[in-house]
Design an enzyme around this catalytic site. Structure first.
Site, PDB file in Angstrom:
ATOM      1  N   ASP A  51     -18.770  11.960 106.155  1.00 22.14           N
ATOM      2  CA  ASP A  51     -17.823  13.060 106.048  1.00 22.14           C
ATOM      3  C   ASP A  51     -18.083  13.709 104.683  1.00 22.14           C
ATOM      4  OD1 ASP A  51     -15.445  14.587 106.546  1.00 22.14           O
ATOM      5  OD2 ASP A  51     -14.409  13.281 105.126  1.00 22.14           O
ATOM      6  N   LEU A  52     -17.546  14.883 104.445  1.00 21.66           N
ATOM      7  CA  LEU A  52     -17.816  15.558 103.170  1.00 21.66           C
ATOM      8  C   LEU A  52     -16.610  15.484 102.228  1.00 21.66           C
ATOM      9  CD1 LEU A  52     -19.735  18.909 102.891  1.00 21.66           C
ATOM     10  CD2 LEU A  52     -18.146  18.147 101.193  1.00 21.66           C
ATOM     11  N   ASP A  53     -15.571  16.274 102.552  1.00 19.22           N
ATOM     12  CA  ASP A  53     -14.402  16.316 101.674  1.00 19.22           C
ATOM     13  C   ASP A  53     -13.760  14.936 101.575  1.00 19.22           C
ATOM     14  OD1 ASP A  53     -12.102  17.079 100.258  1.00 19.22           O
ATOM     15  OD2 ASP A  53     -11.031  17.590 102.095  1.00 19.22           O
ATOM     16  N   THR A  70     -12.805  18.368  97.758  1.00 19.98           N
ATOM     17  CA  THR A  70     -12.512  19.800  97.912  1.00 19.98           C
ATOM     18  C   THR A  70     -11.098  20.018  98.454  1.00 19.98           C
ATOM     19  OG1 THR A  70     -13.528  19.755 100.112  1.00 19.98           O
ATOM     20  CG2 THR A  70     -14.902  20.567  98.302  1.00 19.98           C
ATOM     21  N   LYS A 115      -6.055  17.114 105.679  1.00 17.64           N
ATOM     22  CA  LYS A 115      -7.358  16.501 105.389  1.00 17.64           C
ATOM     23  C   LYS A 115      -8.120  16.215 106.679  1.00 17.64           C
ATOM     24  CE  LYS A 115      -6.465  14.620 100.846  1.00 17.64           C
ATOM     25  NZ  LYS A 115      -6.308  13.445 100.010  1.00 17.64           N
ATOM     26  N   GLY A 116      -9.353  16.679 106.728  1.00 16.51           N
ATOM     27  CA  GLY A 116     -10.206  16.421 107.890  1.00 16.51           C
ATOM     28  C   GLY A 116      -9.875  17.276 109.095  1.00 16.51           C
ATOM     29  N   VAL A 117      -8.858  18.119 108.969  1.00 11.40           N
ATOM     30  CA  VAL A 117      -8.404  18.950 110.088  1.00 11.40           C
ATOM     31  C   VAL A 117      -9.088  20.316 110.002  1.00 11.40           C
ATOM     32  CG1 VAL A 117      -6.352  19.987 111.142  1.00 11.40           C
ATOM     33  CG2 VAL A 117      -6.209  17.718 110.105  1.00 11.40           C
ATOM     34  N   ARG A 147     -10.176  24.335 110.240  1.00 13.18           N
ATOM     35  CA  ARG A 147      -9.478  25.503 109.674  1.00 13.18           C
ATOM     36  C   ARG A 147      -8.407  26.028 110.636  1.00 13.18           C
ATOM     37  NH1 ARG A 147     -13.588  29.979 108.124  1.00 13.18           N
ATOM     38  NH2 ARG A 147     -14.638  28.101 107.383  1.00 13.18           N
ATOM     39  N   SER A 164     -19.110  16.679 108.918  1.00 16.17           N
ATOM     40  CA  SER A 164     -17.914  17.291 108.318  1.00 16.17           C
ATOM     41  C   SER A 164     -17.311  18.317 109.267  1.00 16.17           C
ATOM     42  CB  SER A 164     -18.311  17.979 107.008  1.00 16.17           C
ATOM     43  OG  SER A 164     -17.257  18.785 106.538  1.00 16.17           O
ATOM     44  N   ALA A 165     -15.988  18.449 109.191  1.00 10.31           N
ATOM     45  CA  ALA A 165     -15.300  19.494 109.956  1.00 10.31           C
ATOM     46  C   ALA A 165     -15.491  20.850 109.297  1.00 10.31           C
ATOM     47  CB  ALA A 165     -13.808  19.167 110.033  1.00 10.31           C
ATOM     48  N   SER A 166     -16.028  20.851 108.076  1.00 11.60           N
ATOM     49  CA  SER A 166     -16.077  22.098 107.303  1.00 11.60           C
ATOM     50  C   SER A 166     -17.278  22.967 107.641  1.00 11.60           C
ATOM     51  CB  SER A 166     -16.096  21.789 105.809  1.00 11.60           C
ATOM     52  OG  SER A 166     -16.233  22.995 105.089  1.00 11.60           O
ATOM     53  N   LYS A 167     -16.989  24.220 107.910  1.00 11.75           N
ATOM     54  CA  LYS A 167     -18.050  25.197 108.149  1.00 11.75           C
ATOM     55  C   LYS A 167     -18.741  25.554 106.834  1.00 11.75           C
ATOM     56  CE  LYS A 167     -15.577  26.735 112.155  1.00 11.75           C
ATOM     57  NZ  LYS A 167     -14.642  27.663 112.767  1.00 11.75           N
ATOM     58  N   ASN A 168     -18.160  25.129 105.725  1.00 19.82           N
ATOM     59  CA  ASN A 168     -18.771  25.339 104.411  1.00 19.82           C
ATOM     60  C   ASN A 168     -19.633  24.145 103.995  1.00 19.82           C
ATOM     61  OD1 ASN A 168     -17.554  27.971 103.397  1.00 19.82           O
ATOM     62  ND2 ASN A 168     -15.718  26.866 104.013  1.00 19.82           N
ATOM     63  N   LYS A 212     -12.029  16.659 114.908  1.00 20.91           N
ATOM     64  CA  LYS A 212     -11.517  15.301 114.713  1.00 20.91           C
ATOM     65  C   LYS A 212     -10.009  15.332 114.943  1.00 20.91           C
ATOM     66  CE  LYS A 212     -14.901  14.935 110.992  1.00 20.91           C
ATOM     67  NZ  LYS A 212     -15.135  14.859 109.537  1.00 20.91           N
ATOM     68  N   GLU A 271     -15.452   7.967 106.214  1.00 21.83           N
ATOM     69  CA  GLU A 271     -14.383   8.971 106.289  1.00 21.83           C
ATOM     70  C   GLU A 271     -13.245   8.664 105.328  1.00 21.83           C
ATOM     71  OE1 GLU A 271     -12.958  11.588 107.458  1.00 21.83           O
ATOM     72  OE2 GLU A 271     -14.345  12.343 108.954  1.00 21.83           O
ATOM     73  N   ASP A 272     -12.573   9.722 104.867  1.00 25.18           N
ATOM     74  CA  ASP A 272     -11.393   9.527 104.017  1.00 25.18           C
ATOM     75  C   ASP A 272     -10.103   9.897 104.745  1.00 25.18           C
ATOM     76  OD1 ASP A 272     -12.090  12.338 104.000  1.00 25.18           O
ATOM     77  OD2 ASP A 272     -10.478  12.549 102.534  1.00 25.18           O
TER      78      ASP A 272
HETATM   79  P1  B16 Z   1     -13.566  24.779 106.477  1.00 26.09           P
HETATM   80  P2  B16 Z   1     -14.118  17.196 105.974  1.00 26.09           P
HETATM   81  C1  B16 Z   1     -12.425  19.241 106.138  1.00 26.09           C
HETATM   82  O1  B16 Z   1     -13.525  18.639 105.530  1.00 26.09           O
HETATM   83  C2  B16 Z   1     -11.288  19.336 105.134  1.00 26.09           C
HETATM   84  O2  B16 Z   1     -10.812  18.033 104.812  1.00 26.09           O
HETATM   85  C3  B16 Z   1     -10.152  20.131 105.733  1.00 26.09           C
HETATM   86  O3  B16 Z   1      -9.104  20.258 104.796  1.00 26.09           O
HETATM   87  C4  B16 Z   1     -10.681  21.518 106.140  1.00 26.09           C
HETATM   88  O4  B16 Z   1      -9.659  22.289 106.738  1.00 26.09           O
HETATM   89  C5  B16 Z   1     -11.841  21.325 107.124  1.00 26.09           C
HETATM   90  O5  B16 Z   1     -12.852  20.557 106.513  1.00 26.09           O
HETATM   91  C6  B16 Z   1     -12.442  22.652 107.566  1.00 26.09           C
HETATM   92  O6  B16 Z   1     -13.041  23.275 106.464  1.00 26.09           O
HETATM   93  O7  B16 Z   1     -12.386  25.692 106.439  1.00 26.09           O
HETATM   94  O8  B16 Z   1     -14.414  24.853 105.241  1.00 26.09           O
HETATM   95  O9  B16 Z   1     -14.379  24.974 107.736  1.00 26.09           O
HETATM   96  O10 B16 Z   1     -13.186  16.175 105.407  1.00 26.09           O
HETATM   97  O11 B16 Z   1     -14.239  17.148 107.480  1.00 26.09           O
HETATM   98  O12 B16 Z   1     -15.456  17.200 105.291  1.00 26.09           O
HETATM   99 MG    MG Z   2     -12.741  14.213 104.628  1.00 18.14          MG
END
Ligand code: B16
Ligand code: MG
Length: 216
Positions: A11-13, A19, A47-49, A51, A116-120, A146, A170-171
């Site tokens: 996982d990332l964040d 972040t 967290k982990g949810v 956008r 990671s769930a993050s598109k960034n 997730k 994962e955190d």
């Molecule tokens: P984005 P992870 C998650 O990262 C964050 O914990 C969560 O707060 C955020 O909404 C999600 O990524 C989506 O991020 O807006 O950048 O696409 O823990 O899955 O690495």
């Molecule tokens: Mg995380």
């Protein structure tokens, strides 16, 4: 349990870097525009949810209904704010232990994936200077969020492996649940109470990395 592992999915964040403060600050500013005040304790619930799911949770919390068009606009605004907040990220934001664990896994021939769930995510691993270490980056646009297991199963399928050959780190509670639903070994980082489904929990990534290097 560990001698079978052929892939580690990170996982990332909260695992590679932090972040969540930046995510939360951007969500707080967005929520304020809707007259919703997000208390600091609400951060944990995001967290982990994804956008979109985060926005839905905020609207439910503030008991607000907005149009689909406005949802798209608010998400874009939040993301632009978030991207400004992480624009200065570089190697210094990488959590201790990540570099040595990645090198160890490479030496052992164990595949490395980002789940990671993050598109960034791709932008962040580039900024952190670890992009080259990843054999595969899951595209969260193509997977259910997730706690659905899809992000972890996507990485597993990419390498043509079985769940027993994969380990996820994962955190977030939603993330640990996703790993367990995928049938993989789950390592939790942080407070053990919400991560009770994990097979092993460590206070920090550095602690987990040291232990994993002795097992893998
Ligand atoms: P984005 P992870 C998650 O990262 C964050 O914990 C969560 O707060 C955020 O909404 C999600 O990524 C989506 O991020 O807006 O950048 O696409 O823990 O899955 O690495
Ligand atoms: Mg995380």
């Amino acid at each position: 349990m560990f001698n079978k592992i052929k892939c580690v999915i990170f996982d990332l964040d909260g695992v590679i870097t932090e972040t969540s403060n930046q995510h939360f600050e951007a969500w707080q500013a967005m929520a304020q525009k809707l007259g919703i005040t997000l208390e600091p304790s609400f951060e944990e619930q995001l967290k982990g949810v994804s956008r979109q799911a985060s926005l839905e949770r905020i609207l439910a919390y503030g008991q607000k209904a907005i149009s689909e068009e406005d949802k798209v606009r608010y998400q874009a605004e939040k993301n632009a704010h978030y991207q400004r907040l992480i624009a200065s990220f570089d190697e210094r934001q990488l959590f201790p232990g990540v570099d040595s664990l990645l090198s160890h896994l490479k030496t052992k021939g164990i595949k490395i994936a980002l789940g990671s769930a993050s598109k960034n995510g791709p932008t962040l691993i580039r900024a952190l200077g670890i992009e080259q270490a990843f054999d595969y980056v899951v595209d969260p646009n193509t997977c259910a969020s997730k706690p659905a297991p899809d992000i972890f199963l996507d990485a597993m399928k990419h390498f043509n492996l079985t769940p027993q050959e994969c380990l996820g780190i994962e955190d977030a509670q939603a993330g640990v649940d996703a790993i367990k639903r995928a049938g993989m070994v789950a390592i939790g980082i942080g407070d053990p109470t919400p991560l009770s489904q994990a097979d092993f929990v460590f206070p920090t990534t550095e602690d987990a990395a040291q232990w994993l290097m002795s097992k893998l």
